[in-house]
Write a protein that holds these residues in place. Structure first.
Motif, mmCIF file in Angstrom:
data_model
loop_
_atom_site.group_PDB
_atom_site.id
_atom_site.type_symbol
_atom_site.label_atom_id
_atom_site.label_comp_id
_atom_site.label_asym_id
_atom_site.label_seq_id
_atom_site.Cartn_x
_atom_site.Cartn_y
_atom_site.Cartn_z
ATOM 1 N N PHE A 73 0.930 -1.199 0.042
ATOM 2 C CA PHE A 73 -0.147 0.020 0.010
ATOM 3 C C PHE A 73 0.711 1.142 -0.090
ATOM 4 O O PHE A 73 0.607 2.160 -0.678
ATOM 5 N N VAL A 74 1.950 1.406 0.790
ATOM 6 C CA VAL A 74 2.516 2.624 1.076
ATOM 7 C C VAL A 74 3.337 2.679 -0.416
ATOM 8 O O VAL A 74 3.741 3.837 -0.798
ATOM 9 N N PHE A 75 4.027 1.580 -0.912
ATOM 10 C CA PHE A 75 4.576 1.562 -2.146
ATOM 11 C C PHE A 75 3.814 2.267 -3.328
ATOM 12 O O PHE A 75 4.407 3.192 -4.230
ATOM 13 N N LEU A 76 2.412 1.938 -3.346
ATOM 14 C CA LEU A 76 1.551 2.659 -4.414
ATOM 15 C C LEU A 76 1.478 4.281 -4.034
ATOM 16 O O LEU A 76 1.261 4.845 -5.128
ATOM 17 N N ALA A 77 1.158 4.391 -2.426
ATOM 18 C CA ALA A 77 1.022 5.618 -2.213
ATOM 19 C C ALA A 77 2.138 6.926 -2.709
ATOM 20 O O ALA A 77 2.272 7.687 -3.331
ATOM 21 N N SER A 78 3.458 5.968 -2.703
ATOM 22 C CA SER A 78 5.021 6.911 -2.822
ATOM 23 C C SER A 78 4.708 6.860 -4.673
ATOM 24 O O SER A 78 5.203 8.122 -5.048
ATOM 25 N N LEU A 79 4.240 5.951 -5.300
ATOM 26 C CA LEU A 79 4.575 6.296 -6.638
ATOM 27 C C LEU A 79 3.467 7.256 -7.306
ATOM 28 O O LEU A 79 3.774 8.025 -8.072
ATOM 29 N N LEU A 80 2.307 7.500 -6.518
ATOM 30 C CA LEU A 80 1.520 8.540 -6.903
ATOM 31 C C LEU A 80 2.002 9.820 -6.694
ATOM 32 O O LEU A 80 1.744 10.693 -7.449
ATOM 33 N N VAL A 81 2.898 9.814 -5.546
ATOM 34 C CA VAL A 81 3.570 11.151 -5.368
ATOM 35 C C VAL A 81 4.455 11.569 -6.198
ATOM 36 O O VAL A 81 4.883 12.572 -6.627
ATOM 37 N N LEU A 82 5.250 10.493 -6.855
ATOM 38 C CA LEU A 82 6.145 10.490 -7.884
ATOM 39 C C LEU A 82 5.641 11.176 -9.229
ATOM 40 O O LEU A 82 6.224 12.018 -9.841
ATOM 41 N N ILE A 83 4.333 10.696 -9.443
ATOM 42 C CA ILE A 83 3.731 11.282 -10.462
ATOM 43 C C ILE A 83 3.312 12.930 -10.409
ATOM 44 O O ILE A 83 3.640 13.699 -11.290
ATOM 45 N N GLN A 84 3.179 13.110 -9.098
ATOM 46 C CA GLN A 84 2.489 14.627 -8.910
ATOM 47 C C GLN A 84 3.211 14.894 -7.666
ATOM 48 O O GLN A 84 2.571 14.612 -6.548
#
Length: 803
Positions: A73-84
């Motif tokens: 879950f945290v990995f997915l949250a971090s990926l979304l922050v990389l996008i924006q």
């Protein structure tokens, strides 16, 4: 027609404000639904695994399962922050800056709200010590900014011709409404949301906005309430769940006759808790500031993957600590019998069942529960309800350890690259502290009348107030969340004491993060000592200006070599140039000429009035007419003719091909410049883009005219000067900027005190403030940068050195 237009404009505004509220409520519903779904799935799997492995002795496997869920879950949250990247954190500092008048790139983009809302549900479900309430405020603000525009960069193909609200002021009003709706949806507190927007957010507030913002907040609360009640209880149309965070009803059990929610004696303890809460909040902010500085130096300059690894490290540590603390440090406490009697009352039934169902019995025999696991192995909202309403006791050791672990881990977590709020972790941390105080007072001092839930609530308020330093809005939010008006006074006193104590050491957490980013945020007012400075001490004297009639090559040169958002429109007093350089830079020597002419005119006026006193009033007009007729100058006809000829070109066409450049000497830079108005960069770029100009052989009347709608058609994304194709334009053509400039902007005199300048700038929502001297010459310009605390302090030090 204009009245009908105004009424239509107002009606559209009300409709849009309602739509913003509904959409914000739906965003809250989306986040809440998926957080609940993922969390339940995770805890069901892990809990059954723990129960099996307790007998078989394979607890390491349960820990690995929990790690698998959380890290994913945290990995997915971090990926979304990389996008924006701007979707990281709570978003409150960014929205605060935006509403203060600072343009933060990408803060109200559609992509931001998608990454924020989706990212926050993953970071909460991933077991990080973060809340979803702060990001709700940011999400609401983005909805408020985007919905009235009916366009988005991410969805370029979808274009509506919607001519309303094409100005920054309108957009800011809608963002205020959206931010308030976010608070209202998060806490079920529409009035608290409105006050939050007023206290924390908007710098420029008008009376008409208050009612619209409250309406927007109500719409958000009731949208969320309607859908959540329908989905969870299946009773559509009943409103039982006002916000994402519900504190439940505070009520003494009927069997306990000594119990009172709070008494006058308790107020003394509440004040002490406020002081401790302020100290703890200041400590939290100090640690978090150091961590943020460390991240800015060592994490942010490195490749983006390092930020993801940091988030995963925090997640790994948090999961291991939670698991080991629950298994090793928890105590088995008896389930209180008094709580079962509470089950019979209808009003408490839902809360009691919720509290009852969230008890964890890891490693404990029947009729007992593991107090540490009950706090750690539950969603944060359930843990808060446990601390507020659980009649069964929590051991003081458990509460102390829980507080310490939660304090340190939530401090470490706030600032990593995931969307994260700070309200719920602070409330939970403070609730544990409050419950600990209640336990100690009951056990060691023997105060039987104490109601533990009240102390938990006051502790939560004290710690949250110590961290964020909000007063009015936070008081109302907490009162609305508890539905208990009698708590108003203790909450208010606690928050005030916590704020005063914390302010003695440092600023609130949001202000700290705003400062770390170097954003020129304007405070509510300047310090008293700043009145030693005047406008002339803080203004920028190096002006880049344009003439009323300027050649295209000059305009392009100015726009490409500067980043200013506005330019003074001036003409030059070349006749006074030499005298001007000898005299004072601010008040040119031609004031002598003006002074003498004013004095002679005043003398004539006095003589005339003296001579007229003896005449009756009926003869006065004739006398005036005759008097004027006799004094008529011989060249009046010529003057009249000149004025008629100049009617269409009121500004002389002075040296239009010369723009101020870096090579100019000091003499050329500080020419006396008569001020005529201000023109914005966006307007100049639009004029060039549309080819609005005329040739030397024509008069300026032949220049094409653009309407206001055409000028603001590209709002909010005006074309950039570097992207324009200027090959079709002749660089020798001239642009007449006078029809498009603002001929009467707010201006100040060089002698105006800084406090007056500051109040005018902030209350009127200005971005540029020209400094104009006594004879109408522009001598400098003041922008937001010139009014920041750091800049004013530096100028004050210079002032003391020169004395």
């Amino acid at each position: 027609l204009s009245k009908q237009k105004a009424q239509r404009y107002e009606a559209v505004k009300w409709v849009l404000v309602f739509a913003i509220g509904v959409c914000t409520g739906l965003v809250g519903l989306f986040v809440d639904f998926f957080v609940r779904l993922f969390t339940q799935l995770k805890f069901q799997v892990v809990q059954s695994s723990v129960e099996e492995c307790t007998e078989k002795g394979c607890l390491a496997l349960s820990l690995l399962e929990l790690l698998g869920f959380n890290l994913t879950f945290v990995f997915l949250a971090s990926l979304l922050v990389l996008i924006q990247p701007i979707a990281a954190g709570s978003g409150i500092p960014e929205i605060k800056c935006y509403l203060n008048g600072v343009k933060v790139p990408g803060v109200v983009r559609l992509r931001t709200v998608v990454c924020k809302a989706t990212g926050v549900l993953f970071s909460v479900a991933g077991g990080l010590f973060v809340g979803k309430e702060g990001p709700m405020i940011h999400s609401g603000a983005v909805v408020g900014a985007g919905l009235p525009q009916f366009q988005s960069i991410s969805l370029r193909k979808i274009q509506f011709n919607f001519p309303y609200f094409c100005s920054d002021r309108d957009k800011r009003d809608f963002v205020s409404a959206g931010a308030a709706a976010g608070v209202a949806a998060a806490f079920g507190a529409p009035i608290g949301g409105t006050l939050f927007s007023l206290e924390e957010g908007s710098s420029f507030w008008n009376q008409g906005l208050t009612w619209k913002v409250l309406f927007c907040s109500m719409a958000a609360t009731f949208t969320l309430n309607f859908f959540r009640s329908g989905i969870q209880f299946g009773s559509w149309g009943s409103f039982q769940l006002p916000g994402l965070l519900n504190f439940g009803e505070f009520k003494c059990s009927e069997s306990d006759k000594k119990c009172h929610l709070w008494t006058a004696v308790d107020l003394g303890f509440f004040i002490l808790m406020g002081i401790v809460g302020g100290l703890l909040g200041a400590t939290f902010n100090c640690l978090n500031k150091r961590l943020a500085k460390y991240r800015m130096r060592n994490v942010h300059p490195k490749p983006k993957l390092v930020r993801v690894l940091e988030s995963l490290l925090v997640s790994l540590t948090t999961t291991v600590v939670v698991f080991i603390a629950s298994m090793v440090l928890g105590e088995c406490r008896p389930i209180s019998s008094s709580r079962h009697s509470g089950n019979d009352t209808l009003s408490l039934q839902d809360i009691s069942e919720d509290v009852n169902s969230s008890i964890k019995t890891f490693f404990c025999p029947n009729e007992t529960y593991n107090d540490m696991a009950t706090l750690f192995f539950n969603p944060q909202e359930s843990a808060i309800l446990q601390l507020f309403h659980q009649d069964g006791t929590f051991s003081p050791v458990t509460l102390s350890l829980f507080f310490l672990l939660y304090f340190l881990l939530s401090c470490w977590t706030y600032g990593i690259s995931v969307p994260s709020g700070l309200f719920v972790p602070s409330l939970l941390c403070g609730a544990a502290f409050g419950r600990l105080v209640a336990n100690l007072l009951k056990s060691y001092i023997g105060l039987d009348h104490i109601y533990s839930g009240t102390f938990a609530l006051i502790g939560a308020a004290a710690f949250l107030g110590g961290v964020v330093r909000m007063t009015i809005s936070l008081t109302v939010i907490l009162i609305e969340s508890t539905n208990e008006i009698t708590y108003g006074l203790p909450i208010m006193i606690t928050l005030m004491v916590a704020k005063w104590t914390g302010d003695f050491f440092n600023k609130g957490i949001y202000d700290i993060h705003v400062n770390l980013r170097g954003v020129p945020l304007l405070e509510w007012e300047t310090g008293v000592e700043m009145d030693k400075l005047q406008a002339s001490d803080i203004m920028e004297p190096n002006l880049t200006y344009v003439y009323p009639h300027t050649r295209i090559q000059s305009l392009v040169s100015i726009l490409r070599t500067t980043v200013h958002h506005a330019f003074p429109v001036v003409t030059e007093n070349r006749g006074n140039e030499r005298e001007f350089m000898k005299g004072n830079q601010l008040i040119s020597n031609n004031i002598k000429f003006k002074k003498s002419s004013i004095l002679t005119r005043a003398g004539e006026q006095r003589k005339r009035s003296q001579s007229m006193k003896s005449y009756p009033s009926s003869e006065l007009r004739n006398m005036c007419d005759e008097h004027i007729a006799t004094e008529e100058p011989p060249e009046k006809e010529d003057l009249l003719q000149q004025m008629l000829e100049r009617r269409y070109t009121p500004y002389p066409n002075l040296y239009p091909d010369q723009s101020p450049s870096e090579e100019w000497t000091m003499e050329e830079r500080f020419r006396p410049l008569t001020f005529h108005g201000l023109i914005l960069r966006s307007q100049l770029v639009t004029l060039l883009d549309r080819g609005v100009c005329y040739s030397e052989s024509q008069s300026s009347a032949s220049q094409p005219r653009l309407s206001y709608a055409e000028m603001s058609e590209d709002y909010p994304r005006y074309p950039d000067i570097h992207d324009l194709d200027l090959t079709l334009l002749n660089p020798r053509m001239i642009v007449d900027v006078t029809p498009y400039m603002n001929p009467s902007p707010f201006t100040v005199s060089p002698n105006t005190h800084v406090s007056q300048v500051f109040n005018l700038f902030r209350t009127m929502g200005l971005r540029h403030l020209p400094v104009v001297n006594a004879v109408g010459e522009v001598v400098g310009i003041i922008t937001r940068h010139n009014l920041t605390h750091e800049f004013l302090q530096a100028r004050l030090r210079q002032h003391y050195q020169t004395i």
